[in-house]
Write a protein that holds these residues in place. Structure first.
Motif, mmCIF file in Angstrom:
data_model
loop_
_atom_site.group_PDB
_atom_site.id
_atom_site.type_symbol
_atom_site.label_atom_id
_atom_site.label_comp_id
_atom_site.label_asym_id
_atom_site.label_seq_id
_atom_site.Cartn_x
_atom_site.Cartn_y
_atom_site.Cartn_z
ATOM 1 N N THR A 400 0.870 -1.329 -0.018
ATOM 2 C CA THR A 400 0.015 -0.045 -0.051
ATOM 3 C C THR A 400 0.743 1.308 -0.070
ATOM 4 N N ILE A 402 0.377 5.954 0.397
ATOM 5 C CA ILE A 402 -0.598 7.072 0.413
ATOM 6 C C ILE A 402 0.398 8.314 0.163
ATOM 7 N N SER A 415 -7.312 10.312 -3.967
ATOM 8 C CA SER A 415 -7.617 8.774 -4.668
ATOM 9 C C SER A 415 -7.090 9.239 -6.034
ATOM 10 N N CYS A 422 -1.416 10.077 -7.420
ATOM 11 C CA CYS A 422 -2.167 8.848 -6.989
ATOM 12 C C CYS A 422 -2.659 7.982 -8.240
ATOM 13 N N TYR A 426 -1.654 4.370 -7.912
ATOM 14 C CA TYR A 426 -2.729 3.116 -7.979
ATOM 15 C C TYR A 426 -2.990 2.829 -9.185
ATOM 16 N N PRO A 433 -4.199 1.552 -2.530
ATOM 17 C CA PRO A 433 -4.500 2.582 -1.248
ATOM 18 C C PRO A 433 -4.779 1.924 0.059
#
Length: 528
Positions: A400, A402, A415, A422, A426, A433
């Protein structure tokens, strides 16, 4: 000014004083039986999504929601709900209760401004960490907060009260139908003569001329984003025949629909993402919004740069009109309506289209689809090479990650639909996430707001900080975070996988140019 009976004159000005500020994190039940009946409350949600039961009545809330109300008997969030935000209990000092602008009934602001939400975060931080050198800091921030909240609530009420606003909403939904002046006057509750005078004074043209303008602008939008049959297009916008649409189109635009579709167009871009897309497509807009980072890459003549002044619609109209554009590109915004007389506005829904989809749509508008596909093919090659390098350095199971953007007031994580790198992590580099931000509704809001002090409660395998506070006070708060127990217990900190980039301008973009630079920067720090 006279003073009678030895007393000063008394006025009923209200004064607001906060008496308690509580975090919503972990709140499962809140009883107000011990709160004085003279107190009122403000509930601010900057993260999470769900429903709150206030005295038995359900209210849907999400990031950006602010509720104001008198004292309640109880508040119950959903048991599984993890809201982030604050509960403010305050006292209104006045000799007349009705002077309290925020109480008497439950009132909800659904989409509070970012500045209002960050101000709430700063207020909470000042409450939990008093500064002996700034004894009036909490009172100052609370006063600033309620003033801005009052302004936003008043602005919403003022807008909703205009019959013209109601008429324009109806026209937007029914412009392709046979609507008449008499119908609109009846809807507005005024005489046809008064309707015509007011409409012309507000719009600078007659009602029938505006309907024609709206129909032709819709036709232009469809021509730019697809290839509709002329007869089908005529029916879509409210005309019986394609030949009649073509005649009206040429009267207004000066070209036939086909000639308009094929011409090299003068373009105005109302934000830096779409300006960057045009530059990747090797098009210089007549006017464009450029970020500081974009200006560091190329010299842009001042005459080609558009400065967006929030709240100054007349200046925006004059600047765009002077460029004489054939098309305007923007995100979907209310202020775009004022530009309808100038040119068609191609509106892209914010957070609902990836940067790749926006890239493709704009490429179609400017007839550069082949150039866009070649660029994307090159970018995909970079992503493939980046993933091979990450597999070698980190392994195929990414874990993960952030991204934090930290200002002096608050911290933000995002997001993939909001960008800030991001979309790369992602979407292209196969990181995930953290579950905590998914549970708090980040996919709905696009971002979450946290106090700097609460960053340590968000665990992830990798932490990327794209910007740090510029003020000395903000830097002190960040330093305290870095020395806190919660922060030093995070896996990313213990495994030395925290990357402080402090390149906010680069990571602010959500476009091909910025995404390529963000990809290269992330790959560099995570493999070096």
């Amino acid at each position: 000014m006279s003073i009678q009976s030895g007393r000063m004159p008394h006025h009923s000005h209200p004064f607001y004083m906060p008496v308690k500020i509580t975090s919503l994190t972990g709140l499962s039940h809140y009883t107000t039986e011990n709160i004085p009946a003279t107190n009122s409350s403000i509930l601010i949600v900057w993260g999470g999504i769900g429903q709150l039961k206030l005295d038995g009545e359900l209210h849907s809330v999400k990031a950006g929601s602010i509720l104001t109300f008198d004292v309640l008997s109880e508040l119950n969030p959903e048991s599984e709900l993890q809201l982030q935000g604050v509960w403010i209990e305050y006292f209104c000092m006045t000799n007349r209760k009705q002077e309290n602008s925020f109480s008497n009934e439950i009132s909800q602001l659904h989409h509070a401004s970012t500045s209002l939400m960050t101000l709430a975060g700063e207020l909470y931080s000042a409450w939990i960490e008093p500064d002996e050198h700034k004894p009036f800091r909490v009172q100052q921030l609370f006063t600033q907060f309620i003033v801005e909240l009052h302004h936003e609530q008043s602005a919403r009420k003022k807008t909703s009260g205009s019959w013209l606003e109601q008429v324009f909403e109806y026209i937007e939904a029914h412009y392709n139908e046979d609507i008449t002046r008499e119908q609109m006057a009846s809807l507005a509750g005024v005489s046809p003569e008064h309707f015509s005078r007011t409409f012309r004074k507000f719009m600078g043209q007659t009602f029938s001329a505006y309907i024609t303008l709206l129909r032709i602008r819709r036709a232009q939008q469809r021509i730019l984003t697809s290839s509709p049959n002329l007869t089908t297009l005529a029916h879509e916008v409210g005309y019986e025949e394609g030949t009649y649409l073509s005649r009206k189109f040429k009267q207004l635009v000066g070209l036939s629909p086909t000639a308009y579709q094929n011409k090299n167009k003068r373009i105005v871009a109302l934000n830096y993402n779409h300006t960057a897309i045009l530059r990747v497509l090797e098009i210089m807009p007549q006017l464009g919004v450029y970020s500081d980072w974009q200006r560091s890459l190329e010299q842009v003549p001042a005459s080609k740069q558009l400065t967006m002044c929030e709240g100054n619609s007349s200046l925006l109209f004059d600047s765009v009109a002077s460029a004489e554009p054939d098309v305007i590109i923007s995100y979907t915004l209310p202020e775009n309506k004022i530009l309808t007389p100038v040119a068609p506005v191609i509106e892209l829904p914010f957070m609902q289209m990836s940067w790749r989809e926006q890239f493709g749509l704009i490429a179609d508008v400017v007839n550069r689809r082949q150039r866009a596909e070649a660029w994307l093919s090159h970018y995909d090659g970079l992503c493939h090479a980046a993933n091979k390098k990450l597999n070698h350095s980190l392994g195929s199971e990414r874990g993960t990650a952030i991204v934090w953007e930290i200002s002096s007031r608050a911290a933000y994580c995002f997001s993939s639909s909001y960008g800030r790198g991001c979309q790369i992590l992602y979407g292209d580099l196969e990181f995930k996430p953290p579950s905590i931000i998914m549970e708090n509704g980040i996919m709905d809001s696009g971002y979450l707001v946290s106090s700097i002090e609460e960053i340590g409660s968000y665990s992830a395998d990798y932490i990327i900080i794209t910007s740090i506070p510029s003020s000395s006070e903000g830097r002190k708060r960040l330093t305290r975070l870095f020395h806190s127990h919660d922060w030093n217990q995070l896996d990313a900190v213990r495994n030395k996988r925290v990357y402080i980039l402090n390149k906010a301008d680069m990571f602010y973009g959500f476009d091909p140019l910025s995404s390529q630079a963000q990809l290269q920067e992330l790959l560099h720090v995570m493999t070096s």
